[in-house]
Motif scaffolding. Sequence first.
Motif, PDB file in Angstrom:
ATOM      1  N   ARG A  85      13.934  17.893   5.590  1.00 47.52           N
ATOM      2  CA  ARG A  85      15.156  18.137   4.792  1.00 47.52           C
ATOM      3  C   ARG A  85      15.786  16.808   4.377  1.00 47.52           C
ATOM      4  NH1 ARG A  85      15.660  22.406   8.529  1.00 47.52           N
ATOM      5  NH2 ARG A  85      17.003  21.269   9.965  1.00 47.52           N
ATOM      6  N   LEU A  86      15.737  15.856   5.301  1.00 49.86           N
ATOM      7  CA  LEU A  86      16.333  14.552   5.028  1.00 49.86           C
ATOM      8  C   LEU A  86      15.619  13.827   3.878  1.00 49.86           C
ATOM      9  CD1 LEU A  86      17.679  12.707   7.998  1.00 49.86           C
ATOM     10  CD2 LEU A  86      17.038  11.399   6.010  1.00 49.86           C
ATOM     11  N   VAL A  87      14.282  13.898   3.901  1.00 47.65           N
ATOM     12  CA  VAL A  87      13.505  13.229   2.850  1.00 47.65           C
ATOM     13  C   VAL A  87      13.819  13.863   1.493  1.00 47.65           C
ATOM     14  CG1 VAL A  87      11.156  12.879   1.975  1.00 47.65           C
ATOM     15  CG2 VAL A  87      11.674  12.409   4.377  1.00 47.65           C
ATOM     16  N   ALA A  88      13.933  15.192   1.448  1.00 46.14           N
ATOM     17  CA  ALA A  88      14.251  15.872   0.181  1.00 46.14           C
ATOM     18  C   ALA A  88      15.631  15.435  -0.308  1.00 46.14           C
ATOM     19  CB  ALA A  88      14.200  17.391   0.375  1.00 46.14           C
ATOM     20  N   ASP A 129       3.023  -2.207   4.906  1.00 48.58           N
ATOM     21  CA  ASP A 129       1.678  -1.634   4.973  1.00 48.58           C
ATOM     22  C   ASP A 129       1.035  -1.988   6.312  1.00 48.58           C
ATOM     23  OD1 ASP A 129       2.010  -0.763   2.441  1.00 48.58           O
ATOM     24  OD2 ASP A 129       0.926  -2.437   1.514  1.00 48.58           O
ATOM     25  N   GLU A 130       0.112  -1.107   6.744  1.00 52.02           N
ATOM     26  CA  GLU A 130      -0.544  -1.378   8.026  1.00 52.02           C
ATOM     27  C   GLU A 130      -1.390  -2.651   7.993  1.00 52.02           C
ATOM     28  OE1 GLU A 130      -2.203   2.418   9.335  1.00 52.02           O
ATOM     29  OE2 GLU A 130      -0.163   3.239   9.289  1.00 52.02           O
ATOM     30  N   GLU A 131      -1.940  -3.023   6.811  1.00 54.15           N
ATOM     31  CA  GLU A 131      -2.719  -4.276   6.743  1.00 54.15           C
ATOM     32  C   GLU A 131      -1.807  -5.476   7.005  1.00 54.15           C
ATOM     33  OE1 GLU A 131      -3.097  -2.473   3.020  1.00 54.15           O
ATOM     34  OE2 GLU A 131      -3.160  -1.244   4.836  1.00 54.15           O
ATOM     35  N   VAL A 132      -0.579  -5.405   6.511  1.00 54.63           N
ATOM     36  CA  VAL A 132       0.362  -6.512   6.734  1.00 54.63           C
ATOM     37  C   VAL A 132       0.721  -6.575   8.223  1.00 54.63           C
ATOM     38  CG1 VAL A 132       2.710  -7.342   6.251  1.00 54.63           C
ATOM     39  CG2 VAL A 132       1.286  -6.445   4.407  1.00 54.63           C
ATOM     40  N   LEU A 133       0.961  -5.410   8.818  1.00 45.67           N
ATOM     41  CA  LEU A 133       1.300  -5.381  10.247  1.00 45.67           C
ATOM     42  C   LEU A 133       0.128  -5.941  11.067  1.00 45.67           C
ATOM     43  CD1 LEU A 133       3.005  -1.851  10.388  1.00 45.67           C
ATOM     44  CD2 LEU A 133       4.134  -4.079  10.475  1.00 45.67           C
ATOM     45  N   SER A 148       8.443   7.314   7.736  1.00 42.91           N
ATOM     46  CA  SER A 148       7.666   6.288   7.048  1.00 42.91           C
ATOM     47  C   SER A 148       6.205   6.688   6.893  1.00 42.91           C
ATOM     48  CB  SER A 148       7.749   4.998   7.871  1.00 42.91           C
ATOM     49  OG  SER A 148       6.845   4.049   7.380  1.00 42.91           O
ATOM     50  N   PRO A 149       5.543   6.269   5.806  1.00 43.76           N
ATOM     51  CA  PRO A 149       4.117   6.581   5.650  1.00 43.76           C
ATOM     52  C   PRO A 149       3.233   5.748   6.571  1.00 43.76           C
ATOM     53  CG  PRO A 149       4.914   5.248   3.808  1.00 43.76           C
ATOM     54  CD  PRO A 149       6.119   5.573   4.658  1.00 43.76           C
ATOM     55  N   SER A 150       3.741   4.621   7.101  1.00 49.76           N
ATOM     56  CA  SER A 150       2.895   3.754   7.939  1.00 49.76           C
ATOM     57  C   SER A 150       3.528   3.592   9.315  1.00 49.76           C
ATOM     58  CB  SER A 150       2.752   2.376   7.283  1.00 49.76           C
ATOM     59  OG  SER A 150       4.024   1.766   7.184  1.00 49.76           O
ATOM     60  N   SER A 151       2.677   3.256  10.311  1.00 46.93           N
ATOM     61  CA  SER A 151       3.197   2.982  11.653  1.00 46.93           C
ATOM     62  C   SER A 151       2.290   1.971  12.341  1.00 46.93           C
ATOM     63  CB  SER A 151       3.241   4.259  12.486  1.00 46.93           C
ATOM     64  OG  SER A 151       3.500   3.934  13.841  1.00 46.93           O
ATOM     65  N   ALA A 156      12.165   4.266   2.504  1.00 45.63           N
ATOM     66  CA  ALA A 156      11.340   5.129   3.363  1.00 45.63           C
ATOM     67  C   ALA A 156      12.134   5.494   4.613  1.00 45.63           C
ATOM     68  CB  ALA A 156      10.053   4.402   3.743  1.00 45.63           C
ATOM     69  N   ALA A 157      13.466   5.350   4.555  1.00 44.10           N
ATOM     70  CA  ALA A 157      14.297   5.594   5.735  1.00 44.10           C
ATOM     71  C   ALA A 157      15.372   6.631   5.403  1.00 44.10           C
ATOM     72  CB  ALA A 157      14.918   4.274   6.206  1.00 44.10           C
ATOM     73  N   ASN A 158      16.452   6.685   6.195  1.00 42.35           N
ATOM     74  CA  ASN A 158      17.512   7.680   5.922  1.00 42.35           C
ATOM     75  C   ASN A 158      18.756   7.017   5.323  1.00 42.35           C
ATOM     76  OD1 ASN A 158      18.540   6.378   8.126  1.00 42.35           O
ATOM     77  ND2 ASN A 158      19.248   8.217   9.174  1.00 42.35           N
ATOM     78  N   PHE A 159      18.527   5.957   4.543  1.00 44.38           N
ATOM     79  CA  PHE A 159      19.629   5.260   3.870  1.00 44.38           C
ATOM     80  C   PHE A 159      19.085   4.643   2.587  1.00 44.38           C
ATOM     81  CE2 PHE A 159      17.627   2.583   7.071  1.00 44.38           C
ATOM     82  CZ  PHE A 159      17.174   1.535   6.303  1.00 44.38           C
ATOM     83  N   ILE A 160      19.997   4.241   1.719  1.00 42.05           N
ATOM     84  CA  ILE A 160      19.584   3.609   0.459  1.00 42.05           C
ATOM     85  C   ILE A 160      20.454   2.374   0.224  1.00 42.05           C
ATOM     86  CG2 ILE A 160      19.405   3.893  -2.056  1.00 42.05           C
ATOM     87  CD1 ILE A 160      18.885   6.871  -1.596  1.00 42.05           C
ATOM     88  N   LEU A 161      19.785   1.277  -0.128  1.00 40.17           N
ATOM     89  CA  LEU A 161      20.479   0.032  -0.457  1.00 40.17           C
ATOM     90  C   LEU A 161      20.789   0.033  -1.952  1.00 40.17           C
ATOM     91  CD1 LEU A 161      21.138  -2.945   0.650  1.00 40.17           C
ATOM     92  CD2 LEU A 161      18.963  -3.581  -0.412  1.00 40.17           C
ATOM     93  N   PHE A 162      22.018  -0.324  -2.308  1.00 40.18           N
ATOM     94  CA  PHE A 162      22.348  -0.379  -3.738  1.00 40.18           C
ATOM     95  C   PHE A 162      23.355  -1.492  -4.023  1.00 40.18           C
ATOM     96  CE2 PHE A 162      26.618   1.622  -3.945  1.00 40.18           C
ATOM     97  CZ  PHE A 162      26.700   2.190  -2.681  1.00 40.18           C
TER      98      PHE A 162
END
Length: 369
Positions: free
Chosen positions: A281-284, A178-182, A204-207, A304-310
Amino acid sequence: MPMPARSSSGDTMAEAAGRESIVERPGYHSPQVEVAVRLNTNESPEAPSDGFMAELAEIARALKANRYPDREARALREAIGASHGLPADHVACGNGSNEVLLCLLLAYGGPGRTAVVFEPTYALHRHIAELSHTAVATGERGGGFEIELEPARRLLAEHRPGLVFCCSPNNPTGNSEDEEVLAGLAEAAAPGLLVVDEAYGHLSPSSATSLFAAHENVVVVRTFSKVWALAGLRLGYLLADPAVVAACERTSLPYHLGTFTQAAGLAALGRSGEMEARAARLVAERQRLAAALSSRAVESWPSAANFILFRPRHLGAKEVWEGLLARSVLVRDVSSFPRLEGCLRVTVGTREEDDAFLAALDEVLGGAR
Ligand code: PMP
């Protein structure tokens, strides 16, 4: 092949010349093996458009290859700056964002200085810090891999680091801060730098770019290797206060950024609409892949990226990684990363690639739920 020269002690010169701290370190690599489905390095699964490739061909044809490039990469820096509403003196470029990170560490790290990383995170932050003889202090993360401000503040007060690395969205966990944390981290890091690695920032939703007005010590690092689909070109940049840009320029080699790269970056920026469409397209596709993973015998984390941890529930990471590889699907084994025992990371591919990955995963997991 000529034999390496020998010193008077009988050692080869190569052995004599290598610094122990470098010779003995493991390198940082993901295996590059020939497979049908490559989902291990978070590249864009889509190639750039034909129109863009035709533009690159024109650039190559007109290239003044006998001349050195513009040392200041002025036009490219102006265009990158403009895309963020900043003047060119807030921008420094490199051959990939890794080179930008190296410049930052050469300028602000080094012997007697400390960098902070929050594990698990992008391993190159620690790796480059250690290459530059910067001490590394390690912070922890919360249950969803988020950075928790209070323990972070205590850690920074204890070490007074020259640089604090924060990867958002974080590789390989996928969460963004979150931007507050940054903002809290920027305040606690000062006068040291808060380096926010936004390699996946377009998704990402935040920057941290929203923090520039209030915090002079914030550095945002971005790359053309992901949603811009130009990993092979090697282009990355940082956005920062002009004093930080000037310090980085003192550490980069003369003419390090080639004429072709500069022109190609400019051409890419002229087609930001294509990049935005690719990102959508990537997000979908990421949402489809995340939903598919949630119905299988794996634990997975929101991304929130182009990979998934599992994490496979009933099998070890190595066994699953090898099983996928045997079916010509390559993912990243991150099980040796701190706090990621048993985990793998899959890059979001095309629909066809992801279906091939899921089919292979089902075979490896043997239908277990
Ligand atoms: N930062 C992060 C978080 C990354 O994941 C990567 C690539 N894996 C990079 C930086 C480096 O990207 P490049 O050097 O290709 O710009």
